[in-house]
Motif scaffolding. Sequence first.
Motif, mmCIF file in Angstrom:
data_model
loop_
_atom_site.group_PDB
_atom_site.id
_atom_site.type_symbol
_atom_site.label_atom_id
_atom_site.label_comp_id
_atom_site.label_asym_id
_atom_site.label_seq_id
_atom_site.Cartn_x
_atom_site.Cartn_y
_atom_site.Cartn_z
ATOM 1 N N LYS A 7 17.221 -6.173 -27.203
ATOM 2 C CA LYS A 7 18.595 -5.922 -26.779
ATOM 3 C C LYS A 7 19.037 -4.471 -26.947
ATOM 4 C CE LYS A 7 19.879 -10.696 -27.617
ATOM 5 N NZ LYS A 7 20.739 -11.632 -28.321
ATOM 6 N N GLU A 8 18.155 -3.607 -27.476
ATOM 7 C CA GLU A 8 18.491 -2.196 -27.659
ATOM 8 C C GLU A 8 18.150 -1.393 -26.409
ATOM 9 O OE1 GLU A 8 16.427 -0.885 -31.148
ATOM 10 O OE2 GLU A 8 17.649 -2.098 -32.483
ATOM 11 N N HIS A 9 18.875 -0.295 -26.237
ATOM 12 C CA HIS A 9 18.597 0.629 -25.135
ATOM 13 C C HIS A 9 17.438 1.546 -25.516
ATOM 14 C CE1 HIS A 9 22.037 0.034 -22.391
ATOM 15 N NE2 HIS A 9 22.652 -0.398 -23.481
ATOM 16 N N PRO A 10 16.661 1.975 -24.535
ATOM 17 C CA PRO A 10 15.617 2.959 -24.823
ATOM 18 C C PRO A 10 16.244 4.336 -25.034
ATOM 19 C CG PRO A 10 15.724 2.579 -22.474
ATOM 20 C CD PRO A 10 16.695 1.601 -23.122
ATOM 21 N N ASP A 11 15.434 5.285 -25.460
ATOM 22 C CA ASP A 11 15.879 6.669 -25.625
ATOM 23 C C ASP A 11 15.749 7.360 -24.262
ATOM 24 O OD1 ASP A 11 16.275 9.344 -26.212
ATOM 25 O OD2 ASP A 11 15.220 9.242 -28.132
ATOM 26 N N TYR A 12 16.799 7.265 -23.471
ATOM 27 C CA TYR A 12 16.787 7.813 -22.113
ATOM 28 C C TYR A 12 16.477 9.305 -22.118
ATOM 29 C CZ TYR A 12 19.276 3.473 -20.997
ATOM 30 O OH TYR A 12 19.638 2.162 -20.867
ATOM 31 N N ASP A 13 17.145 10.045 -23.002
ATOM 32 C CA ASP A 13 16.986 11.502 -23.006
ATOM 33 C C ASP A 13 15.556 11.918 -23.332
ATOM 34 O OD1 ASP A 13 19.666 11.812 -22.343
ATOM 35 O OD2 ASP A 13 20.310 11.985 -24.429
ATOM 36 N N ALA A 14 14.922 11.253 -24.297
ATOM 37 C CA ALA A 14 13.538 11.603 -24.651
ATOM 38 C C ALA A 14 12.592 11.306 -23.488
ATOM 39 C CB ALA A 14 13.101 10.844 -25.904
ATOM 40 N N ALA A 15 12.791 10.192 -22.812
ATOM 41 C CA ALA A 15 11.940 9.847 -21.671
ATOM 42 C C ALA A 15 12.119 10.857 -20.545
ATOM 43 C CB ALA A 15 12.263 8.435 -21.181
ATOM 44 N N LEU A 16 13.342 11.219 -20.250
ATOM 45 C CA LEU A 16 13.606 12.173 -19.173
ATOM 46 C C LEU A 16 13.087 13.558 -19.526
ATOM 47 C CD1 LEU A 16 17.117 10.831 -18.276
ATOM 48 C CD2 LEU A 16 15.087 10.763 -16.792
ATOM 49 N N GLU A 17 13.189 13.941 -20.787
ATOM 50 C CA GLU A 17 12.642 15.219 -21.210
ATOM 51 C C GLU A 17 11.117 15.228 -21.048
ATOM 52 O OE1 GLU A 17 12.086 18.956 -22.091
ATOM 53 O OE2 GLU A 17 14.053 18.073 -21.770
ATOM 54 N N ALA A 18 10.477 14.107 -21.347
ATOM 55 C CA ALA A 18 9.027 14.014 -21.164
ATOM 56 C C ALA A 18 8.652 14.193 -19.692
ATOM 57 C CB ALA A 18 8.515 12.674 -21.684
ATOM 58 N N VAL A 19 9.446 13.599 -18.804
ATOM 59 C CA VAL A 19 9.200 13.763 -17.360
ATOM 60 C C VAL A 19 9.382 15.224 -16.974
ATOM 61 C CG1 VAL A 19 10.049 13.219 -15.045
ATOM 62 C CG2 VAL A 19 9.803 11.406 -16.750
ATOM 63 N N ARG A 20 10.502 15.804 -17.358
ATOM 64 C CA ARG A 20 10.797 17.208 -16.975
ATOM 65 C C ARG A 20 9.740 18.170 -17.496
ATOM 66 N NH1 ARG A 20 16.109 15.485 -18.576
ATOM 67 N NH2 ARG A 20 17.254 14.852 -16.713
ATOM 68 N N SER A 21 9.163 17.883 -18.647
ATOM 69 C CA SER A 21 8.141 18.792 -19.213
ATOM 70 C C SER A 21 6.867 18.805 -18.363
ATOM 71 C CB SER A 21 7.802 18.382 -20.651
ATOM 72 O OG SER A 21 6.996 17.210 -20.666
ATOM 73 N N LEU A 22 6.707 17.816 -17.495
ATOM 74 C CA LEU A 22 5.512 17.735 -16.640
ATOM 75 C C LEU A 22 5.734 18.348 -15.259
ATOM 76 C CD1 LEU A 22 4.474 14.099 -17.566
ATOM 77 C CD2 LEU A 22 3.404 16.228 -18.363
#
Length: 172
Positions: free
Chosen positions: A156-171
């Motif tokens: 029921k918890e939300h994922p860490d959206y910002d960390a996931a998006l930062e991982a995408v942007r770093s690529l």
Amino acid sequence: MSEERIGVATVGGNPITLIGPELKVGDQAPEFTVNKDLTEEATLSDYNGKVKLISVVPSLDTRVCDAQTRRFNEEAAKLGSHVAVLTISVDLPFAQSRFCTVAGIENLDTLSDYKFHTFGKAYGVLIKELQLDMRSIFVIDEENTIRYVQYLKEMKEHPDYDAALEAVRSLL
């Protein structure tokens, strides 16, 4: 027989069993086959050459899954054509299509793991007791190496959206 990981996650505080391995950053992303609709399938290979953000949700018809999918749909519009954003659930393709129409989801692909659970088993997110995929996030680079992974401890918890998006942007 697939590996079982007992008590690594919960649903409403109740322990569940996840089927499949716990993938880690640096692992090669396993191939999978999921459904776009009842007859057309999609595989990891279909997205070769792109950075992939895979958002896994138990069911689009729940509050957190709905919010997670809407958030990544909004972000997908900003990431460009070099990034494939995929939402995978075990919802039937009919339900996914209806959800996308109602919610205005058009920047990501919704894919169904309902038929064979190959994604859930390969990525270690299939919940044995419920036959749903556990909420998780995977970021995979162009060469299909996992660069970010988050297995949620509580459904029921939300994922860490910002960390996931930062991982995408770093690529990019």
